[in-house]
Design a protein around this motif. Structure first.
Motif, PDB file in Angstrom:
ATOM      1  N   ILE A 288      19.782  -5.162   1.762  1.00 50.26           N
ATOM      2  CA  ILE A 288      20.075  -5.639   3.118  1.00 50.26           C
ATOM      3  C   ILE A 288      19.090  -5.038   4.121  1.00 50.26           C
ATOM      4  O   ILE A 288      18.578  -5.728   5.011  1.00 50.26           O
ATOM      5  CB  ILE A 288      21.534  -5.291   3.488  1.00 50.26           C
ATOM      6  N   ALA A 289      18.795  -3.756   3.957  1.00 50.13           N
ATOM      7  CA  ALA A 289      17.823  -3.106   4.851  1.00 50.13           C
ATOM      8  C   ALA A 289      16.456  -3.757   4.722  1.00 50.13           C
ATOM      9  O   ALA A 289      15.729  -3.929   5.714  1.00 50.13           O
ATOM     10  CB  ALA A 289      17.736  -1.616   4.530  1.00 50.13           C
TER      11      ALA A 289
ATOM     12  N   VAL B 273      15.793  -6.899   3.919  1.00 45.66           N
ATOM     13  CA  VAL B 273      15.812  -8.190   4.620  1.00 45.66           C
ATOM     14  C   VAL B 273      15.649  -7.966   6.123  1.00 45.66           C
ATOM     15  O   VAL B 273      14.839  -8.626   6.785  1.00 45.66           O
ATOM     16  CB  VAL B 273      17.124  -8.961   4.325  1.00 45.66           C
ATOM     17  N   ASP B 274      16.397  -7.004   6.655  1.00 44.84           N
ATOM     18  CA  ASP B 274      16.332  -6.733   8.092  1.00 44.84           C
ATOM     19  C   ASP B 274      14.936  -6.283   8.511  1.00 44.84           C
ATOM     20  O   ASP B 274      14.404  -6.714   9.544  1.00 44.84           O
ATOM     21  CB  ASP B 274      17.362  -5.664   8.472  1.00 44.84           C
ATOM     22  N   GLN B 275      14.335  -5.412   7.701  1.00 44.05           N
ATOM     23  CA  GLN B 275      13.018  -4.875   8.059  1.00 44.05           C
ATOM     24  C   GLN B 275      11.922  -5.936   7.955  1.00 44.05           C
ATOM     25  O   GLN B 275      11.025  -5.997   8.795  1.00 44.05           O
ATOM     26  CB  GLN B 275      12.688  -3.680   7.164  1.00 44.05           C
TER      27      GLN B 275
ATOM     28  N   CYS C  95      12.286  -9.236   8.280  1.00 44.85           N
ATOM     29  CA  CYS C  95      12.426 -10.233   9.351  1.00 44.85           C
ATOM     30  C   CYS C  95      12.028  -9.663  10.711  1.00 44.85           C
ATOM     31  O   CYS C  95      11.546 -10.401  11.577  1.00 44.85           O
ATOM     32  CB  CYS C  95      13.849 -10.790   9.366  1.00 44.85           C
TER      33      CYS C  95
ATOM     34  N   LEU D  80      25.104 -10.597   2.268  1.00 42.77           N
ATOM     35  CA  LEU D  80      23.757 -10.906   2.756  1.00 42.77           C
ATOM     36  C   LEU D  80      23.774 -11.972   3.848  1.00 42.77           C
ATOM     37  O   LEU D  80      22.776 -12.176   4.545  1.00 42.77           O
ATOM     38  CB  LEU D  80      22.884 -11.386   1.585  1.00 42.77           C
TER      39      LEU D  80
ATOM     40  N   GLU E  40      25.081 -12.046   6.785  1.00 41.59           N
ATOM     41  CA  GLU E  40      24.791 -11.555   8.134  1.00 41.59           C
ATOM     42  C   GLU E  40      23.310 -11.278   8.332  1.00 41.59           C
ATOM     43  O   GLU E  40      22.764 -11.526   9.408  1.00 41.59           O
ATOM     44  CB  GLU E  40      25.620 -10.299   8.419  1.00 41.59           C
ATOM     45  N   SER E  41      22.652 -10.770   7.294  1.00 39.42           N
ATOM     46  CA  SER E  41      21.216 -10.504   7.425  1.00 39.42           C
ATOM     47  C   SER E  41      20.421 -11.790   7.551  1.00 39.42           C
ATOM     48  O   SER E  41      19.443 -11.858   8.316  1.00 39.42           O
ATOM     49  CB  SER E  41      20.718  -9.695   6.213  1.00 39.42           C
TER      50      SER E  41
ATOM     51  N   LYS F 263      20.709 -12.962  11.032  1.00 40.31           N
ATOM     52  CA  LYS F 263      19.846 -12.192  11.937  1.00 40.31           C
ATOM     53  C   LYS F 263      18.407 -12.692  11.869  1.00 40.31           C
ATOM     54  O   LYS F 263      17.716 -12.791  12.889  1.00 40.31           O
ATOM     55  CB  LYS F 263      19.874 -10.705  11.567  1.00 40.31           C
ATOM     56  N   CYS F 264      17.936 -12.988  10.650  1.00 41.46           N
ATOM     57  CA  CYS F 264      16.566 -13.500  10.498  1.00 41.46           C
ATOM     58  C   CYS F 264      16.384 -14.777  11.304  1.00 41.46           C
ATOM     59  O   CYS F 264      15.395 -14.946  12.027  1.00 41.46           O
ATOM     60  CB  CYS F 264      16.261 -13.775   9.023  1.00 41.46           C
TER      61      CYS F 264
ATOM     62  N   SER G  76      25.591 -18.830   6.192  1.00 43.54           N
ATOM     63  CA  SER G  76      24.541 -18.065   6.857  1.00 43.54           C
ATOM     64  C   SER G  76      23.722 -18.897   7.832  1.00 43.54           C
ATOM     65  O   SER G  76      22.977 -18.346   8.637  1.00 43.54           O
ATOM     66  CB  SER G  76      23.586 -17.470   5.805  1.00 43.54           C
TER      67      SER G  76
END
Length: 339
Positions: A86-87, A89-91, A93, A110, A112-113, A116-117, A134
């Motif tokens: 998850i981290a 994906v966040d990083q 994006c 996943l 929520e991530s 966010k993207c 998503s």
């Protein structure tokens, strides 16, 4: 540095967008495409260098990167590390690449991530397991319900008189939940009450654990008639445990998912009755192609472009399945050069 963060950073291969600093990647090959590519797309997964991925998914990445002249980068933990995934994906994006494909089957969290993207304006699709809530632009991969149905059909064909059955998978993975549900539903609807599913176990996507789980199933159910495995490592573990238990090929009917090319020999030898092939080379090939089309094809829906809510790419792309059995395994092993 904690193991989660370390594995995430390693697999991110910090080269990609923000700096010229190159960090080693534990994935067998971490990026594809020309060094001077003007666009960069990411594929992000748990266990990003799983042999299954390297053997099949990476082939699709390389081909589409060369066809489009773009860079395709592998990211994500090299072990089973959901927070690290998850981290990652966040990083990724946050760096605003041209597009991202997330392997959505690992866990519904996943969702929520991916949201966010998209909120950051990063075109995002999912492959090998859908995240339907998503808002992803598209899902590319197998219909996992049909994976379960394919295995159920083969087990029933090999056990026409019925019997005790067991299942194993990565039990919290959304795609495998679909496969397990598809398997159970087909057995219940078409089995005439002759089949009894006695166990649904978690092997964590690890062949050694799958062998341990199988041994426990055999100990608890000496009359088990069939075992179905739904992640790539299940089948190898099942066969190992059957060998160690002194079983002969065919004593217990087995269905499984594809793993390495060598695993197809188990179908030839009679240990496994059906191996589901997902056509994985197509996953990331079409994921990147769809992302690239989303960015460039200019097509509209009822006059609306992508920025206005139009859908210039398909919502889903089902890559289908192929079942390898004793009847066609020789052709497969010859094509793959397996001896």
């Amino acid at each position: 540095m904690g193991s989660m963060l370390k594995s995430t950073l390693i697999a991110l291969g910090m080269t990609a967008l923000a700096s010229a600093v190159t960090a080693p990647a534990r994935a067998q090959e971490s990026s594809f495409g020309p060094a001077d590519a003007k666009e960069t797309y990411y594929w992000i997964s748990n266990k990003a260098n799983l042999p299954l991925f390297v053997q099949y998914d990476y082939v699709g990445m390389k081909k589409i990167a060369e066809e489009l002249g773009v860079k395709v980068v592998v990211a994500g933990p090299t072990d089973f590390d959901l927070p690290g995934f998850i981290a990652a994906v966040d990083q990724v994006c946050a760096q605003k690449p041209n597009g991202v494909s997330v392997v959505g089957g690992w866990d519904p969290s996943l969702t929520e991530s991916v949201k966010k993207c998209l909120e950051q304006g990063v075109p995002t699709v999912v492959d090998d397991g859908d995240l339907p809530d998503s808002g992803r632009l598209a899902y590319i991969g197998t219909n996992w319900t049909q994976v379960g149905v394919a295995q159920a059909k083969k087990i029933m064909e090999k056990l026409p008189s019925g019997g005790k059955l067991a299942m194993m998978s990565i039990i919290n993975a959304g795609n495998m939940r679909e496969a397990v549900a598809g398997f159970k539903a087909y057995i219940e609807a078409n089995g005439g009450g002759k089949y009894n599913i006695v166990s649904n176990e978690d092997d964590g996507g690890d062949a050694q654990k799958a062998a341990q789980v199988t041994a426990a199933i055999l100990a608890a159910n000496p009359d088990i008639a069939g075992i179905a495995g739904f992640d790539s490592e299940s089948g190898a573990g099942i066969v190992t445990a059957l060998r160690e238990a002194g079983k002969n090929p065919g004593d217990i009917k087995v269905t499984a998912m594809e793993q390495t090319p060598d695993f197809f020999k188990t179908a030839k030898q009679g240990w496994v009755d059906g191996i589901v092939v997902q056509n994985r080379e197509l996953f990331i090939y079409y994921a990147v192609k769809i992302l690239h089309d989303y960015n460039h094809n200019g097509l509209k829906s009822a006059g609306l472009g992508a920025a206005d809510g139009g859908r210039p790419v398909p919502d889903t792309l089902d890559t289908g399945v192929l079942l390898v059995t004793k009847d066609n395994v020789d052709k497969v092993t010859a094509a793959l050069g397996v001896k």
